[in-house]
Scaffold this motif. Structure first.
Motif, PDB file in Angstrom:
ATOM      1  N   TRP A 112       8.687  26.418   3.360  1.00 50.37           N
ATOM      2  CA  TRP A 112       7.841  27.349   4.117  1.00 50.37           C
ATOM      3  C   TRP A 112       7.316  26.708   5.399  1.00 50.37           C
ATOM      4  N   LEU A 113       6.867  25.461   5.297  1.00 50.25           N
ATOM      5  CA  LEU A 113       6.318  24.777   6.461  1.00 50.25           C
ATOM      6  C   LEU A 113       7.363  24.520   7.544  1.00 50.25           C
ATOM      7  N   GLU A 114       8.548  24.115   7.113  1.00 52.27           N
ATOM      8  CA  GLU A 114       9.562  23.654   8.057  1.00 52.27           C
ATOM      9  C   GLU A 114      10.498  24.746   8.554  1.00 52.27           C
ATOM     10  N   LYS A 115      10.631  25.832   7.799  1.00 48.94           N
ATOM     11  CA  LYS A 115      11.696  26.785   8.123  1.00 48.94           C
ATOM     12  C   LYS A 115      11.230  28.210   8.363  1.00 48.94           C
ATOM     13  N   THR A 116       9.922  28.425   8.433  1.00 50.97           N
ATOM     14  CA  THR A 116       9.427  29.770   8.730  1.00 50.97           C
ATOM     15  C   THR A 116       8.424  29.704   9.870  1.00 50.97           C
TER      16      THR A 116
END
Length: 254
Positions: free
Chosen positions: A188-192
């Motif tokens: 969630w942190l890296e890809k959204t």
């Protein structure tokens, strides 16, 4: 005569085992479909993710035809026991409480818990004392929610049906922090875009999921459990697991 009878009996028993194994040709797998990158539903309505790819690889090793069933998390164990499907491959942490209801395979991945918070947070101490009076979110019926309710009694704990809902409330400023499995939060942190609001705080918490993540089955299905155990070892040994791991994460999760 006795020796001949013993030989015939042994042969019959071996045949019986062979027939039993041959009987398992189709396996229905239950998964949540709301826990990316492990399991989710894509734009075409298909279940996708790490859990799905791992399950398909195991089914190939077991030489069985597998189908997938989406099931809300809170009802996933009751649905297994009601024989809606035969196994749960849904990033289910192995816990003593769950072992009272179902049987587990050996772990197929290991993940610590982690807190995340808004990037502008001043929080650094993630101990129960450090988060006293803070509002913390988690997905209900998970090891994270149990951990919070057990150890963070002086915090306000808010539980959500899905991890995405907890993350959304954190992004909207309605929570001070969220606790979940590290790899789910990393996705969630890296890809959204929504995840750009937030960051990890504090160290890994190995005691959130100390027994790892396994496949859950009905207790009487020992043969199927052993088939899955064997398949897990085989996909690790031949490099299949490593390839699937690399598709989703830049680090080893096994």
């Amino acid at each position: 005569m006795k020796l001949k009878s013993l030989v015939l009996t042994a042969a019959a028993l071996m045949l019986g085992v062979g027939v039993a194994q041959a009987d398992i040709k189709k396996v229905r797998i239950g998964t949540e479909g709301a826990y990316p990158p492990f399991n989710s539903v894509d734009s075409t309505g298909q279940l996708v993710g790490f859990d799905i790819d791992i399950a398909k690889a195991m089914c190939e090793k077991m030489k069985v035809e597998c189908t997938f069933v989406a099931q809300d998390w809170d009802g996933i164990i009751p649905a297994l026991l009601a024989k809606k499907f035969d196994a749960i491959v849904a990033s289910m942490s192995i816990t003593d409480e769950r072992k009272e209801k179902v049987a587990f395979t050996i772990p197929y991945y290991l993940t610590p818990g982690n807190f995340i918070a808004p990037k502008n947070t001043t929080l650094t101490d993630i101990s129960p004392a450090g988060l006293k009076g803070k509002t913390i979110g988690a997905q209900s019926s998970t090891t994270g929610s149990v951990y919070l309710e057990d150890k963070y009694k002086d915090s306000e704990i808010k539980l959500y049906q899905t991890q995405d809902e907890a993350n959304a409330d954190l992004a909207a400023g309605r929570l001070d922090a969220v606790l979940a499995d590290k790899f789910v939060l990393y996705e969630w942190l890296e890809k959204t875009d929504a995840g750009k609001c937030c960051k990890f705080i504090g160290p890994d918490l190995a005691d959130v999921n100390p027994q790892g993540t396994g496949i859950a089955l009905r207790k009487e299905d020992n043969e199927l459990r052993e088939m899955f155990n064997k398949a897990i070892k085989e996909i690790v040994a031949d490099g299949t697991y490593k390839k699937i791991n690399a598709k989703y994460f830049p680090f080893d999760i096994y």
